[in-house]
Design a protein around this motif. Structure first.
Motif, mmCIF file in Angstrom:
data_model
loop_
_atom_site.group_PDB
_atom_site.id
_atom_site.type_symbol
_atom_site.label_atom_id
_atom_site.label_comp_id
_atom_site.label_asym_id
_atom_site.label_seq_id
_atom_site.Cartn_x
_atom_site.Cartn_y
_atom_site.Cartn_z
ATOM 1 N N ARG A 153 0.829 -1.210 0.000
ATOM 2 C CA ARG A 153 0.000 0.000 0.000
ATOM 3 C C ARG A 153 0.856 1.249 0.000
ATOM 4 O O ARG A 153 0.513 2.259 -0.634
ATOM 5 N N GLU A 180 -3.844 -2.171 3.782
ATOM 6 C CA GLU A 180 -4.281 -1.099 4.656
ATOM 7 C C GLU A 180 -3.257 -0.864 5.757
ATOM 8 O O GLU A 180 -2.461 -1.738 6.072
ATOM 9 N N TYR A 228 -5.377 6.490 7.466
ATOM 10 C CA TYR A 228 -5.106 5.209 8.094
ATOM 11 C C TYR A 228 -6.368 4.691 8.785
ATOM 12 O O TYR A 228 -7.142 5.451 9.355
ATOM 13 N N ASP A 229 -6.553 3.384 8.775
ATOM 14 C CA ASP A 229 -7.671 2.755 9.460
ATOM 15 C C ASP A 229 -7.372 2.698 10.961
ATOM 16 O O ASP A 229 -6.282 3.031 11.416
#
Length: 262
Positions: free
Chosen positions: A47, A108, A134-135
């Motif tokens: 990513r 992710e 960002y998660d």
């Protein structure tokens, strides 16, 4: 034929930029046209590499996340992700020892928010975390491959090492920052995997890098080249020191190597 492994940050690109210089791109094009294999070997997960970088010039493959994922000509050959059990143990230890981290996955990345943040350093990074979308940590278990971590005191990281040394390796990036990877994985193990897969002898391997997480591949490859802007530890192990990344460092490295000759 040589197989050449390139770090990204500080090697292919300058800090703060995602653009390769024209001399870097041209050197890689010529080397590949002359029959040499050019591979990215980076601490970044897929990513964080992205098509904006790999789209600037063609590479033969990607060694990602300090050896946790390997692609060759677009085909995924291997991928190591922390299990649910390992993921939860890591998050518990981070909370116990007040260690902050970005948890990096192939698809992710995950970062702390609000009360999950323990250090002032990460509080100052809040805007960057928000901009990069960002998660959240809650979605991380089972979905990340490595960590980029920070502890304000050595005791915090020492605690992590004590509790999790059986499943983790720690790469000191200095000033309290660490790159943390699954036990037994590195840029060197990635080189071993791909050279065995392609049946390439070690005497034909070349590694080019600048920072401490490049040390395993620089020490493992037959020929090691340090960028002029490298850390002192990298400069000490290199067979050749080229110029800085923004001063035609890759062009001069490949010229010295002889892979640009007709």
């Amino acid at each position: 034929m040589k197989i050449i492994f390139f770090d990204i940050d500080g090697t292919l690109i300058c800090g703060g930029s995602e653009l390769m210089s024209e001399s870097t791109k041209e050197a890689i094009r010529i080397a590949r046209a002359n029959g040499h294999i050019c591979m990215i070997n980076t601490g970044r997960t897929k990513r964080l590499v992205g098509e904006n970088l790999t789209g600037q010039v063609e590479f033969d493959g990607l060694l990602l996340g300090c050896g946790t994922e390997i692609e060759y000509h677009g085909k995924q050959l291997m991928h190591k992700t922390f299990s649910m059990e390992e993921s939860k143990a890591i998050l518990a230890a981070m909370k116990k020892y007040h260690v902050d981290a970005v948890l990096e996955g192939s698809r992710e990345d995950y970062a702390p928010r609000g009360e999950e943040v323990f250090t002032e350093t990460f509080r100052h990074m809040a805007r960057e975390i928000e901009n990069r979308k960002y998660d959240r940590y809650a979605n991380a278990p089972g979905n990340y491959d490595k960590l980029y971590a920070y502890a304000e005191t050595p005791a915090g990281m020492d605690g992590m090492k004590h509790d999790l040394s059986e499943i983790l390796d720690f790469i000191d990036r200095e000033q309290g920052f660490y790159e943390i990877v699954p036990k037994g994985y590195s840029k060197a193990t990635a080189i071993r995997y791909i050279t065995e897969y392609l049946n390439i002898p070690m005497e034909d391997t070349v590694a080019i890098g600048d920072s401490n997480n490049d040390l395993p591949m620089l020490q493992y490859a037959h020929t090691s080249i340090a960028m002029g802007n490298s850390s002192k530890h990298v400069l000490e192990v290199a067979d050749y020191i080229t110029t800085d990344v923004d001063k035609d460092g890759i062009w001069n490295a490949l010229k010295w190597l002889g892979v640009l000759d007709k």
